[in-house]
Scaffold this motif. Sequence first.
Motif, mmCIF file in Angstrom:
data_model
loop_
_atom_site.group_PDB
_atom_site.id
_atom_site.type_symbol
_atom_site.label_atom_id
_atom_site.label_comp_id
_atom_site.label_asym_id
_atom_site.label_seq_id
_atom_site.Cartn_x
_atom_site.Cartn_y
_atom_site.Cartn_z
ATOM 1 N N MET A 60 0.824 -1.184 0.000
ATOM 2 C CA MET A 60 0.000 0.000 0.000
ATOM 3 C C MET A 60 0.872 1.252 0.000
ATOM 4 O O MET A 60 0.580 2.205 -0.700
ATOM 5 N N ARG A 82 3.835 1.435 -1.179
ATOM 6 C CA ARG A 82 4.511 1.526 -2.477
ATOM 7 C C ARG A 82 3.651 2.264 -3.489
ATOM 8 O O ARG A 82 4.155 3.049 -4.282
ATOM 9 N N TRP A 83 2.352 2.002 -3.477
ATOM 10 C CA TRP A 83 1.456 2.715 -4.393
ATOM 11 C C TRP A 83 1.409 4.195 -4.055
ATOM 12 O O TRP A 83 1.353 5.040 -4.938
ATOM 13 N N ALA A 84 1.458 4.516 -2.780
ATOM 14 C CA ALA A 84 1.455 5.918 -2.378
ATOM 15 C C ALA A 84 2.739 6.604 -2.829
ATOM 16 O O ALA A 84 2.709 7.735 -3.321
ATOM 17 N N PHE A 128 4.561 5.683 -5.345
ATOM 18 C CA PHE A 128 4.436 5.751 -6.808
ATOM 19 C C PHE A 128 3.600 6.961 -7.214
ATOM 20 O O PHE A 128 3.942 7.684 -8.156
ATOM 21 N N SER A 129 2.521 7.214 -6.488
ATOM 22 C CA SER A 129 1.675 8.367 -6.825
ATOM 23 C C SER A 129 2.381 9.683 -6.540
ATOM 24 O O SER A 129 2.125 10.684 -7.212
ATOM 25 N N CYS A 130 3.289 9.684 -5.565
ATOM 26 C CA CYS A 130 4.072 10.897 -5.279
ATOM 27 C C CYS A 130 4.966 11.265 -6.453
ATOM 28 O O CYS A 130 5.365 12.419 -6.595
ATOM 29 N N VAL A 135 4.183 10.035 -9.834
ATOM 30 C CA VAL A 135 3.365 10.129 -11.041
ATOM 31 C C VAL A 135 2.523 11.409 -11.064
ATOM 32 O O VAL A 135 2.418 12.058 -12.117
ATOM 33 N N THR A 165 1.622 10.672 2.848
ATOM 34 C CA THR A 165 2.061 9.276 2.802
ATOM 35 C C THR A 165 2.850 8.917 4.054
ATOM 36 O O THR A 165 2.645 7.855 4.652
ATOM 37 N N ARG A 208 1.757 6.244 6.918
ATOM 38 C CA ARG A 208 2.638 5.118 7.228
ATOM 39 C C ARG A 208 2.914 5.032 8.726
ATOM 40 O O ARG A 208 2.892 3.957 9.317
#
Length: 87
Positions: free
Chosen positions: A1, A3-5, A7-9, A11, A37, A41
Amino acid sequence: MVRWAAFSCVVVPVVLVVYGTSVGGAAAAALGLAAVTAACRVLLRRSERSAPRAPAAESAQPRGRRTRSAPGAHRGSRRGAGSAPGD
């Protein structure tokens, strides 16, 4: 979870720049997302540490009713189609 956050930081600012937002605005958005994020966390780790751990013997028992009723004894079952409350 997380990691997706992360990644969005990365993208989201790229997409913002592609669609015409200034680099400074995209950088501010990236910093904001990174802060959120990091806070999520920290809160997730804290909740995992403070969650009570149930012993293996207690976790194997089903929750809810403590005793079993006799076979065929159904509490709160619906009445038949022909039954009326006043019968």
